[in-house]
Structure formats: structure tokens, C-alpha cells
Design a protein around this motif. Sequence first.
Motif, mmCIF file in Angstrom:
data_model
loop_
_atom_site.group_PDB
_atom_site.id
_atom_site.type_symbol
_atom_site.label_atom_id
_atom_site.label_comp_id
_atom_site.label_asym_id
_atom_site.label_seq_id
_atom_site.Cartn_x
_atom_site.Cartn_y
_atom_site.Cartn_z
ATOM 1 N N ARG A 3 -11.324 19.794 -0.960
ATOM 2 C CA ARG A 3 -10.248 19.455 -0.878
ATOM 3 C C ARG A 3 -9.644 19.239 -1.501
ATOM 4 O O ARG A 3 -7.423 19.531 -1.448
ATOM 5 N N ASN A 4 -9.279 18.552 -3.069
ATOM 6 C CA ASN A 4 -7.810 18.369 -4.019
ATOM 7 C C ASN A 4 -7.477 19.893 -4.586
ATOM 8 O O ASN A 4 -6.756 20.187 -4.661
ATOM 9 N N LEU A 41 7.849 16.821 -4.405
ATOM 10 C CA LEU A 41 6.890 16.698 -3.526
ATOM 11 C C LEU A 41 5.899 16.668 -3.893
ATOM 12 O O LEU A 41 4.641 16.231 -3.159
ATOM 13 N N CYS A 42 5.247 17.174 -5.015
ATOM 14 C CA CYS A 42 4.216 17.219 -5.431
ATOM 15 C C CYS A 42 3.823 16.028 -5.616
ATOM 16 O O CYS A 42 2.312 15.385 -5.536
ATOM 17 N N GLY A 43 4.596 15.138 -6.382
ATOM 18 C CA GLY A 43 4.171 14.092 -6.652
ATOM 19 C C GLY A 43 3.586 12.717 -5.686
ATOM 20 O O GLY A 43 2.812 12.514 -5.649
ATOM 21 N N THR A 44 4.749 12.572 -4.567
ATOM 22 C CA THR A 44 4.965 11.680 -3.959
ATOM 23 C C THR A 44 3.903 12.011 -2.815
ATOM 24 O O THR A 44 3.633 11.352 -1.796
ATOM 25 N N VAL A 45 3.591 14.079 -2.525
ATOM 26 C CA VAL A 45 2.418 13.904 -1.404
ATOM 27 C C VAL A 45 0.961 13.291 -2.153
ATOM 28 O O VAL A 45 -0.041 12.828 -1.375
ATOM 29 N N LEU A 46 0.867 14.107 -3.255
ATOM 30 C CA LEU A 46 -1.057 14.563 -4.214
ATOM 31 C C LEU A 46 -1.028 13.250 -4.667
ATOM 32 O O LEU A 46 -2.221 13.388 -5.565
ATOM 33 N N GLY A 89 9.017 19.058 -18.799
ATOM 34 C CA GLY A 89 9.204 18.124 -17.728
ATOM 35 C C GLY A 89 8.644 18.016 -16.750
ATOM 36 O O GLY A 89 8.176 16.537 -16.127
ATOM 37 N N PHE A 90 8.648 19.312 -15.687
ATOM 38 C CA PHE A 90 8.019 19.248 -14.737
ATOM 39 C C PHE A 90 6.498 18.477 -14.642
ATOM 40 O O PHE A 90 6.562 17.908 -12.994
ATOM 41 N N PRO A 91 5.325 18.846 -15.152
ATOM 42 C CA PRO A 91 4.434 17.645 -14.890
ATOM 43 C C PRO A 91 4.643 16.149 -15.159
ATOM 44 O O PRO A 91 3.903 15.362 -14.432
ATOM 45 N N VAL A 92 5.399 15.678 -16.068
ATOM 46 C CA VAL A 92 5.629 14.304 -16.585
ATOM 47 C C VAL A 92 6.433 14.082 -15.211
ATOM 48 O O VAL A 92 6.749 13.086 -14.654
ATOM 49 N N ALA A 93 7.266 15.035 -14.159
ATOM 50 C CA ALA A 93 8.498 14.083 -13.767
ATOM 51 C C ALA A 93 7.151 14.208 -12.209
ATOM 52 O O ALA A 93 7.797 12.836 -11.259
ATOM 53 N N ALA A 94 6.315 14.544 -12.050
ATOM 54 C CA ALA A 94 5.329 14.882 -10.583
ATOM 55 C C ALA A 94 4.815 13.811 -10.372
ATOM 56 O O ALA A 94 4.262 13.153 -10.208
ATOM 57 N N PHE A 95 3.990 13.555 -12.530
ATOM 58 C CA PHE A 95 3.206 12.693 -12.332
ATOM 59 C C PHE A 95 4.291 11.069 -12.066
ATOM 60 O O PHE A 95 3.238 10.615 -12.028
ATOM 61 N N VAL A 96 4.664 11.633 -12.657
ATOM 62 C CA VAL A 96 6.031 9.603 -12.351
ATOM 63 C C VAL A 96 6.429 9.652 -11.398
ATOM 64 O O VAL A 96 5.676 8.553 -10.557
ATOM 65 N N ALA A 97 6.760 10.305 -9.991
ATOM 66 C CA ALA A 97 7.013 10.678 -8.914
ATOM 67 C C ALA A 97 6.036 9.625 -8.340
ATOM 68 O O ALA A 97 6.162 9.068 -7.323
ATOM 69 N N GLY A 98 4.928 10.733 -8.777
ATOM 70 C CA GLY A 98 3.586 10.397 -8.108
ATOM 71 C C GLY A 98 2.263 8.552 -8.377
ATOM 72 O O GLY A 98 2.164 8.301 -7.626
ATOM 73 N N GLY A 174 -3.874 10.874 7.078
ATOM 74 C CA GLY A 174 -4.426 10.914 5.663
ATOM 75 C C GLY A 174 -4.499 12.828 4.807
ATOM 76 O O GLY A 174 -4.916 12.606 3.972
ATOM 77 N N ALA A 175 -3.703 13.046 5.314
ATOM 78 C CA ALA A 175 -2.722 13.773 4.202
ATOM 79 C C ALA A 175 -1.884 13.180 3.635
ATOM 80 O O ALA A 175 -2.267 14.107 2.292
ATOM 81 N N LEU A 176 -1.785 11.833 3.607
ATOM 82 C CA LEU A 176 -0.193 11.734 1.941
ATOM 83 C C LEU A 176 -1.916 11.074 1.298
ATOM 84 O O LEU A 176 -2.413 9.897 0.779
ATOM 85 N N LEU A 177 -2.216 11.902 0.357
ATOM 86 C CA LEU A 177 -3.227 11.421 -0.612
ATOM 87 C C LEU A 177 -2.855 10.679 -2.049
ATOM 88 O O LEU A 177 -3.111 9.941 -2.230
#
Length: 180
Positions: A3-4, A41-46, A89-98, A174-177
Motif C-alpha cells: 500500500r505504501n 500534497l505528498c507531505g500533507t497526505v502521505l 529542495g523538493f524532497p526536503v519540502a515534502a518532508f517538512v510539510a509532512g 484512513g487515506a490520510l497517512l
Amino acid sequence: MERNLSHIALFAALIAVLGFVPQIMLPFGVPITAQSLGIMLCGTVLGAKRGALAVLLFLLLVAIGLPLLSGGRGGLGVFASPTAGFLIGFPVAAFVAGLVTEKAPMAVGWAAGLGSFLGGVITLYAFGIPGLALMLDKSLPEAALMITAFLPGDMIKVALAGLVTHSLARMRPGALLSRN
């Protein structure tokens, strides 16, 4: 585990699709697209880890030459272009958002909005401005002034990321990981 992996691949595809909408190229070589909304959205959802992995998968696909960036760009050359700092910076930005969305002690929509702002704007600009300055041989203040064109659109993306994440949490919790 499966699923991940599915979620990571799906969000990497989302980033790619958002790179083609609306596709406005600025004179100094950095396009305005909805791609940073996908990063948020990658960060906030996943969540932090899975969100960063989705972005890393996307960047791997770009690096091997798939034309997934605006204007059909791809390949290693994009990492030596004016957009290089943003891409790094994209992956760092997603990590911080998440991370903010996961940890902030507030309603999920507000946490996602805050995470999107801190990750998708502040963190992304912290990488993008120096990259732009380096690649275009500009000073940091000159590069910062150049990206002011992005601010209104980025603030709209922050609001959209908060709203989408909030709606997802209400419709399919449940979809909001990031909060599970």
C-alpha cells in the motif's frame, strides 16, 4: 508495504501531471506550474517519510530522462539549470510539510496549510533562491527578488493543499497517512 509503494508511486505521478499545468515560463528560466502543489500534497497526505520518498521517485524518473518537468524537460541537465535548487529542495519540502502535518497539535486542515507554507514555500525557497543565484550568477537578494512572481500562486497552492488534505481527512480518514 504494498500500500505504501502504491501511494508513493501515485503521488510521484501526481507531481508529474501537475508539472504540465499551467506551464508558464518566466524570462529567467523558472516555470510557474502547479508542481509545488504536488510536493505539498505528498507531505500533507502521505506524511514526512513517504512524501519525501514519492518526490525522490519523481526526481529519479526525471534524472533518467523522462520528460516530466514543465516543457517536457528531463535528464541530468535539469540539475544544472536555474531550477536546480528547487528540484533539490523538493524532497526536503515534502518532508517538512509532512512533519508539520503529522506533529502540529491543530485541526488537520490548518496543520496541512501550515505544513504546506513551511515546507512548500519557506523550505523550497531556501533551496531555490541560492540555486537560482548560483546558476544565473546573481546575488541572493537579486535572486530573491526574481522569485517574488511565485508568491501569489504559492499562497493559493498552500490554501489548496490545506483544503484538499482537510477534505480527504473528512471523506476518507484512513487515506490520510500523515495522521495515521
